[in-house]
Design a protein around this motif. Sequence first.
Motif, PDB file in Angstrom:
ATOM      1  N   ALA A 186      11.072  -5.101  15.616  1.00  0.00           N
ATOM      2  CA  ALA A 186      10.463  -5.750  16.555  1.00  0.00           C
ATOM      3  C   ALA A 186       9.673  -5.116  17.637  1.00  0.00           C
ATOM      4  O   ALA A 186       8.578  -5.376  18.196  1.00  0.00           O
ATOM      5  CB  ALA A 186      11.392  -6.683  17.124  1.00  0.00           C
ATOM      6  N   ALA A 187      10.122  -3.977  18.159  1.00  0.00           N
ATOM      7  CA  ALA A 187       9.659  -3.236  19.358  1.00  0.00           C
ATOM      8  C   ALA A 187       8.290  -2.622  18.917  1.00  0.00           C
ATOM      9  O   ALA A 187       7.418  -2.556  19.798  1.00  0.00           O
ATOM     10  CB  ALA A 187      10.708  -2.193  20.003  1.00  0.00           C
ATOM     11  N   LEU A 188       8.217  -2.219  17.644  1.00  0.00           N
ATOM     12  CA  LEU A 188       7.174  -1.307  17.056  1.00  0.00           C
ATOM     13  C   LEU A 188       6.149  -2.268  16.736  1.00  0.00           C
ATOM     14  O   LEU A 188       4.830  -1.978  16.425  1.00  0.00           O
ATOM     15  CB  LEU A 188       7.694  -0.323  16.088  1.00  0.00           C
ATOM     16  CG  LEU A 188       8.579   0.694  16.420  1.00  0.00           C
ATOM     17  CD1 LEU A 188       9.076   1.500  15.284  1.00  0.00           C
ATOM     18  CD2 LEU A 188       7.892   1.867  17.074  1.00  0.00           C
ATOM     19  N   ASP A 189       6.358  -3.487  16.284  1.00  0.00           N
ATOM     20  CA  ASP A 189       5.570  -4.450  15.636  1.00  0.00           C
ATOM     21  C   ASP A 189       5.325  -4.112  14.286  1.00  0.00           C
ATOM     22  O   ASP A 189       4.034  -4.229  13.910  1.00  0.00           O
ATOM     23  CB  ASP A 189       4.546  -5.128  16.581  1.00  0.00           C
ATOM     24  CG  ASP A 189       3.856  -6.196  16.164  1.00  0.00           C
ATOM     25  OD1 ASP A 189       4.540  -6.976  15.228  1.00  0.00           O
ATOM     26  OD2 ASP A 189       2.698  -6.409  16.426  1.00  0.00           O
ATOM     27  N   LEU A 190       6.277  -3.534  13.566  1.00  0.00           N
ATOM     28  CA  LEU A 190       5.887  -2.785  12.230  1.00  0.00           C
ATOM     29  C   LEU A 190       6.882  -3.431  11.336  1.00  0.00           C
ATOM     30  O   LEU A 190       7.967  -3.524  11.357  1.00  0.00           O
ATOM     31  CB  LEU A 190       5.857  -1.177  12.506  1.00  0.00           C
ATOM     32  CG  LEU A 190       4.702  -0.625  12.950  1.00  0.00           C
ATOM     33  CD1 LEU A 190       5.073   0.753  13.271  1.00  0.00           C
ATOM     34  CD2 LEU A 190       3.477  -0.893  12.498  1.00  0.00           C
ATOM     35  N   PRO A 191       6.407  -3.548   9.902  1.00  0.00           N
ATOM     36  CA  PRO A 191       7.364  -3.582   8.821  1.00  0.00           C
ATOM     37  C   PRO A 191       8.516  -2.282   8.553  1.00  0.00           C
ATOM     38  O   PRO A 191       8.100  -1.456   9.189  1.00  0.00           O
ATOM     39  CB  PRO A 191       6.591  -3.942   7.687  1.00  0.00           C
ATOM     40  CG  PRO A 191       5.144  -2.883   7.969  1.00  0.00           C
ATOM     41  CD  PRO A 191       5.238  -3.195   9.354  1.00  0.00           C
ATOM     42  N   LEU A 192       9.522  -2.785   8.101  1.00  0.00           N
ATOM     43  CA  LEU A 192      10.613  -1.802   8.140  1.00  0.00           C
ATOM     44  C   LEU A 192      10.043  -0.489   7.502  1.00  0.00           C
ATOM     45  O   LEU A 192      10.677   0.729   7.770  1.00  0.00           O
ATOM     46  CB  LEU A 192      11.979  -2.582   7.239  1.00  0.00           C
ATOM     47  CG  LEU A 192      12.505  -3.624   8.291  1.00  0.00           C
ATOM     48  CD1 LEU A 192      13.383  -4.156   7.260  1.00  0.00           C
ATOM     49  CD2 LEU A 192      13.269  -3.029   9.421  1.00  0.00           C
ATOM     50  N   ARG A 193       9.404  -0.611   6.378  1.00  0.00           N
ATOM     51  CA  ARG A 193       9.057   0.612   5.574  1.00  0.00           C
ATOM     52  C   ARG A 193       8.110   1.470   6.275  1.00  0.00           C
ATOM     53  O   ARG A 193       8.070   2.633   5.845  1.00  0.00           O
ATOM     54  CB  ARG A 193       8.314  -0.133   4.186  1.00  0.00           C
ATOM     55  CG  ARG A 193       7.300  -0.408   4.089  1.00  0.00           C
ATOM     56  CD  ARG A 193       6.624  -0.567   2.695  1.00  0.00           C
ATOM     57  NE  ARG A 193       6.426   0.548   2.201  1.00  0.00           N
ATOM     58  CZ  ARG A 193       6.459   0.809   0.783  1.00  0.00           C
ATOM     59  NH1 ARG A 193       6.607  -0.117   0.077  1.00  0.00           N
ATOM     60  NH2 ARG A 193       6.134   2.003   0.487  1.00  0.00           N
ATOM     61  N   ALA A 194       7.524   0.897   7.402  1.00  0.00           N
ATOM     62  CA  ALA A 194       6.649   1.810   8.090  1.00  0.00           C
ATOM     63  C   ALA A 194       7.132   2.977   8.714  1.00  0.00           C
ATOM     64  O   ALA A 194       6.498   4.165   8.797  1.00  0.00           O
ATOM     65  CB  ALA A 194       5.714   0.860   8.789  1.00  0.00           C
ATOM     66  N   PHE A 195       8.270   2.897   9.206  1.00  0.00           N
ATOM     67  CA  PHE A 195       9.226   3.818   9.750  1.00  0.00           C
ATOM     68  C   PHE A 195      10.486   4.424   9.197  1.00  0.00           C
ATOM     69  O   PHE A 195      11.224   5.095   9.433  1.00  0.00           O
ATOM     70  CB  PHE A 195       9.599   3.655  11.142  1.00  0.00           C
ATOM     71  CG  PHE A 195      10.285   2.338  11.183  1.00  0.00           C
ATOM     72  CD1 PHE A 195      11.802   2.254  11.365  1.00  0.00           C
ATOM     73  CD2 PHE A 195       9.722   0.969  11.468  1.00  0.00           C
ATOM     74  CE1 PHE A 195      12.337   1.264  11.448  1.00  0.00           C
ATOM     75  CE2 PHE A 195      10.303  -0.038  11.855  1.00  0.00           C
ATOM     76  CZ  PHE A 195      11.709  -0.092  11.734  1.00  0.00           C
ATOM     77  N   THR A 196      10.351   3.877   7.772  1.00  0.00           N
ATOM     78  CA  THR A 196      11.431   4.269   6.757  1.00  0.00           C
ATOM     79  C   THR A 196      10.982   5.217   5.331  1.00  0.00           C
ATOM     80  O   THR A 196      10.575   6.291   5.599  1.00  0.00           O
ATOM     81  CB  THR A 196      12.551   3.283   6.482  1.00  0.00           C
ATOM     82  OG1 THR A 196      11.826   2.124   6.023  1.00  0.00           O
ATOM     83  CG2 THR A 196      13.237   2.885   7.743  1.00  0.00           C
ATOM     84  N   THR A 197      10.686   4.233   4.705  1.00  0.00           N
ATOM     85  CA  THR A 197      10.060   4.570   3.254  1.00  0.00           C
ATOM     86  C   THR A 197       8.884   5.474   3.594  1.00  0.00           C
ATOM     87  O   THR A 197       8.626   6.604   2.821  1.00  0.00           O
ATOM     88  CB  THR A 197       9.897   3.475   2.313  1.00  0.00           C
ATOM     89  OG1 THR A 197      10.960   2.624   2.242  1.00  0.00           O
ATOM     90  CG2 THR A 197       9.811   3.973   0.852  1.00  0.00           C
ATOM     91  N   ASP A 198       7.872   4.899   4.174  1.00  0.00           N
ATOM     92  CA  ASP A 198       6.602   5.452   4.393  1.00  0.00           C
ATOM     93  C   ASP A 198       6.751   6.632   5.296  1.00  0.00           C
ATOM     94  O   ASP A 198       5.494   7.359   5.001  1.00  0.00           O
ATOM     95  CB  ASP A 198       5.593   4.362   4.977  1.00  0.00           C
ATOM     96  CG  ASP A 198       5.323   3.433   4.046  1.00  0.00           C
ATOM     97  OD1 ASP A 198       5.927   3.412   2.810  1.00  0.00           O
ATOM     98  OD2 ASP A 198       4.627   2.529   4.567  1.00  0.00           O
ATOM     99  N   ALA A 199       7.785   7.098   6.162  1.00  0.00           N
ATOM    100  CA  ALA A 199       7.744   7.907   6.980  1.00  0.00           C
ATOM    101  C   ALA A 199       8.758   9.040   6.279  1.00  0.00           C
ATOM    102  O   ALA A 199       9.140  10.209   7.001  1.00  0.00           O
ATOM    103  CB  ALA A 199       8.296   7.669   8.275  1.00  0.00           C
ATOM    104  N   GLY A 200       9.227   9.002   5.160  1.00  0.00           N
ATOM    105  CA  GLY A 200       9.887   9.994   4.501  1.00  0.00           C
ATOM    106  C   GLY A 200      11.434   9.948   4.514  1.00  0.00           C
ATOM    107  O   GLY A 200      12.051  10.726   4.218  1.00  0.00           O
TER     108      GLY A 200
END
Length: 350
Positions: A186-200
């Motif tokens: 919510a703070a980043l206004d990003l989907p969950l995968r943007a800072f998990t799966t897609d970030a390694g």
Amino acid sequence: MTRLHDADERHFASDNYAGAHPEVLAALAAANGGHQTAYGADVYTARLQEVMAAHFGAGATTYPVFNGTAANVVSLQALLPRWGAVVCAESAHIQTDENGAPERVGGLKLLTVPTPDGKLTPELVARQAWGFGDEHRAQPGVVSITQSTELGTVYTPDEVRALADQAHGLGMRLHVDGARIANAAAALDLPLRAFTTDAGVDVVSLGGTKNGLLFGEAVVVLDPASVDGLPYLRKMDMQLASKMRFVSAQLVALYEGDLWLRSARHANAMAARLRAGLDALDGRVSVTRATEANGVFVVLPPAVSAELRRTWRFYDWHPDSGEVRLMCAFDTTGEDVDAFLAELARLLDA
């Protein structure tokens, strides 16, 4: 049964104080009745796999567990050999608030690093990520970060990617303690995968209880090659629910639509409102940390804290300095925040 508490009572001690969201309770009722195959071979756990794959990618596999400590312990056990160690922040929940469970139950070594804001960086990780091949030292095998952190801060996707690249380059893995992962999204206004799966990220401990579940969290494996024996470890650690449909149904209710995000955005907004009110007190209190998710940290005069606690519960963070933590939840209202601020202002003026 007669209700034993005031249903309008609110506090700022923890988002764990909040009850279950009505939509989650409705999902539990809908999952009840009739028979479903036990131990996870039910239609709700199957649906949960689809829901999490939509958030994290087609390769994600989800293992429901009872609570957050279990999610962390099972995750770290599956990621590490018996001689493995975890690099984490000194303030990490696995270090400060899980009563030694990673060490005593998981048999793991925690290698901690002090951080100014609860966030690890590659430079900080490097202080403990050494000694590979040295039989006299526990072998660093996992970097564990919390998102959002115990100090209320949030990692950006680039910050997570830098840690993942460093860890993988050293033959290590990256774990995310996501007890408040919805608040970070919510703070980043990003989907969950943007800072998990897609970030390694390799494995996520997915939060639920702090965001409206009655009970339950999950281990979400993003890279199957990163773990070993996780189904067996979950059973050994007493986290295999026989009636798993009731854990899975709650997680489905939270994450299938936007309930997880609506609830987290509201909690974050209430924290922002609280922070703004504290900032407006003309320097009579000192807000000590960035307010990026649903937590606010502030130093209060001891006498004021004592009087406030006649009505409101909140946690001491550093008793010596008077720093306290104020947490907002999915059911915190603007009226709750305003009432707390009004009482604080009155006490400061007394």
